[in-house]
Write a protein that holds these residues in place. Structure first.
Motif, PDB file in Angstrom:
ATOM      1  N   ALA A   1      -4.543  -3.799  -3.253  1.00 54.71           N
ATOM      2  CA  ALA A   1      -5.407  -5.311  -3.110  1.00 54.71           C
ATOM      3  C   ALA A   1      -5.177  -6.288  -4.380  1.00 54.71           C
ATOM      4  O   ALA A   1      -5.237  -7.493  -4.281  1.00 54.71           O
ATOM      5  CB  ALA A   1      -6.925  -5.092  -2.974  1.00 54.71           C
TER       6      ALA A   1
ATOM      7  N   THR B   1      -8.984  -9.104  -1.390  1.00 56.05           N
ATOM      8  CA  THR B   1     -10.067  -8.163  -1.552  1.00 56.05           C
ATOM      9  C   THR B   1      -9.468  -6.714  -0.677  1.00 56.05           C
ATOM     10  O   THR B   1      -8.751  -6.850   0.055  1.00 56.05           O
ATOM     11  CB  THR B   1     -11.331  -8.719  -0.840  1.00 56.05           C
ATOM     12  OG1 THR B   1     -11.125  -8.899   0.695  1.00 56.05           O
ATOM     13  CG2 THR B   1     -11.818  -9.878  -1.567  1.00 56.05           C
ATOM     14  N   GLN B   2     -10.304  -5.593  -0.970  1.00 53.22           N
ATOM     15  CA  GLN B   2      -9.893  -4.506  -0.428  1.00 53.22           C
ATOM     16  C   GLN B   2     -10.099  -4.711   1.194  1.00 53.22           C
ATOM     17  O   GLN B   2      -9.016  -4.070   1.881  1.00 53.22           O
ATOM     18  CB  GLN B   2     -10.562  -3.284  -1.073  1.00 53.22           C
ATOM     19  CG  GLN B   2     -10.215  -3.021  -2.253  1.00 53.22           C
ATOM     20  CD  GLN B   2     -10.706  -1.612  -2.878  1.00 53.22           C
ATOM     21  OE1 GLN B   2     -11.232  -0.817  -2.244  1.00 53.22           O
ATOM     22  NE2 GLN B   2     -11.289  -1.716  -4.195  1.00 53.22           N
TER      23      GLN B   2
ATOM     24  N   THR C   1      -7.513  -3.860   4.163  1.00 51.22           N
ATOM     25  CA  THR C   1      -7.709  -3.033   5.018  1.00 51.22           C
ATOM     26  C   THR C   1      -7.607  -3.520   6.690  1.00 51.22           C
ATOM     27  O   THR C   1      -6.700  -3.215   7.400  1.00 51.22           O
ATOM     28  CB  THR C   1      -9.054  -2.474   4.879  1.00 51.22           C
ATOM     29  OG1 THR C   1      -9.152  -1.698   3.793  1.00 51.22           O
ATOM     30  CG2 THR C   1      -9.369  -1.240   6.273  1.00 51.22           C
TER      31      THR C   1
ATOM     32  N   LEU D   1      -5.305   1.754  -2.392  1.00 51.06           N
ATOM     33  CA  LEU D   1      -5.961   0.424  -1.713  1.00 51.06           C
ATOM     34  C   LEU D   1      -6.295  -0.222  -2.753  1.00 51.06           C
ATOM     35  O   LEU D   1      -5.836  -1.714  -2.595  1.00 51.06           O
ATOM     36  CB  LEU D   1      -6.937   0.946  -0.585  1.00 51.06           C
ATOM     37  CG  LEU D   1      -7.485  -0.338  -0.018  1.00 51.06           C
ATOM     38  CD1 LEU D   1      -6.490  -1.001   0.930  1.00 51.06           C
ATOM     39  CD2 LEU D   1      -8.756  -0.010   0.762  1.00 51.06           C
ATOM     40  N   THR D   2      -7.015   0.015  -3.843  1.00 56.52           N
ATOM     41  CA  THR D   2      -7.405  -0.834  -4.987  1.00 56.52           C
ATOM     42  C   THR D   2      -6.416  -1.598  -5.547  1.00 56.52           C
ATOM     43  O   THR D   2      -6.425  -2.776  -5.790  1.00 56.52           O
ATOM     44  CB  THR D   2      -8.554  -0.087  -5.696  1.00 56.52           C
ATOM     45  OG1 THR D   2      -9.382   0.538  -5.096  1.00 56.52           O
ATOM     46  CG2 THR D   2      -8.843  -0.937  -6.780  1.00 56.52           C
TER      47      THR D   2
ATOM     48  N   VAL E   1       0.878  -1.228   0.059  1.00 59.69           N
ATOM     49  CA  VAL E   1      -0.066  -0.005   0.061  1.00 59.69           C
ATOM     50  C   VAL E   1       0.833   1.393   0.141  1.00 59.69           C
ATOM     51  O   VAL E   1       0.677   2.254  -0.704  1.00 59.69           O
ATOM     52  CB  VAL E   1      -0.978   0.008   1.310  1.00 59.69           C
ATOM     53  CG1 VAL E   1      -1.677   1.136   1.422  1.00 59.69           C
ATOM     54  CG2 VAL E   1      -1.672  -1.275   1.023  1.00 59.69           C
TER      55      VAL E   1
END
Length: 300
Positions: A22, A28-29, A33, A18-19, A12
């Protein structure tokens, strides 16, 4: 703190998104997270300032980022090394050796090569007579052995290494008795012999039996590598490897009787069914390199 959490943090931080992070991590996001939040809770620090468009790394995150990258690099190295080690040979190697000088067998060179080339192999050596070495190799009690024999042993894999000759060494105090004598007088002198089934035992018996005689053996000694010391002390006559016999005679430690020789071969053996295993093949390769073996038998 977990490796996956550090990986999420570093990814990150590098991508600031974030997208994309991932996608790069194949997660997945929400999973990314969650890993970031778990790391922040573990450290007690905020690593990112979040917004709807991007995740900006904080000053604390910037200071921790290089260390996190180093940890990931070390983790990768550990995994790579572990993968390599999975393909290496491991376990115990039981290697039989005859009662000879270890430098003659070049055992030190072999041990060094095994240590560096096969680091997961634990080597155990056992000194045994030739007959016992062959039997234990054939029955699997030994994986391999060095052996000295007048002839190549049957029913085992055999790698000839070099020829070897033994001379008749006589104590200086006993040698005058042989000036006018021959084989019969020699047989009547006290003799030192190896254990039953050893190469020295067979060579000594053959040397005299071919002449219809039997040597007067006064001692059987497992430590055949030290026969020169016993002969020098006057204990009796013995067959001594030619290189050592010549050196001893030059120093007047003992005398060499005539030109009589007992010839044999030094070789490496393993069970036929083990000859193509990776371990035995590796040992054979090492021995060929150590002894500079080609299609002929080396002699010195």
């Amino acid at each position: 703190m977990e490796i996956n959490q550090l990986k999420a943090f570093v990814t990150v931080a590098r991508l600031s998104n974030l997208t994309r992070a991932a996608e790069a991590l194949c997660l997945t996001q929400p999973a990314v997270t969650a890993q970031i939040k778990a790391l922040e809770q573990s450290l007690g620090l905020a690593l990112f300032e979040r917004s709807s468009r991007k995740m900006a790394i904080t000053k604390a995150g910037e200071q921790l980022l290089p260390t996190a990258e180093q940890l990931l690099s070390l983790a990768t190295q550990i995994k790579t090394t572990a993968t390599e080690l999975q393909g290496e040979l491991s376990g115990q190697l039981r290697l039989g050796i005859p009662g000879e000088h270890l430098d003659f067998l070049r055992l030190g060179e072999l041990v060094q090569r095994i240590h560096h080339g096969l680091p997961l192999i634990e080597l155990e050596t056992m000194i045994m007579p030739a007959d016992t070495l062959s039997e234990h190799v054939a029955t699997g009690q030994l994986q391999a052995a060095f052996i000295i024999s007048p002839h190549p042993p049957l029913d085992v894999f055999w790698l000839p290494i070099r020829s070897v000759s033994f001379r008749v060494a006589v104590p200086v105090t006993l040698y005058p008795q042989l000036k006018l004598g021959g084989w019969q007088e020699l047989a009547q002198l006290p003799w030192l012999d190896g254990p039953l089934g050893s190469h020295i035992h067979y060579l000594l018996r053959d040397l005299f039996e071919r002449r219809g005689l039997t040597p007067r053996v006064i001692m059987h000694n497992d430590s055949m590598a030290h026969f020169d010391t016993l002969v020098r002390a006057g204990a009796g006559c013995a067959l001594i490897r030619e290189e050592i016999a010549l050196q001893g005679a030059q120093k007047n430690h003992f005398a060499i009787w005539g030109h009589a020789k007992a010839d044999a071969l030094l070789g490496f053996i393993s069970a036929n069914e083990n000859a193509q295993t990776p371990l035995i093949m590796a040992l054979v390769s090492m021995l060929k390199d150590i002894w500079s073996l080609d299609s002929t038998i080396n002699s010195i």
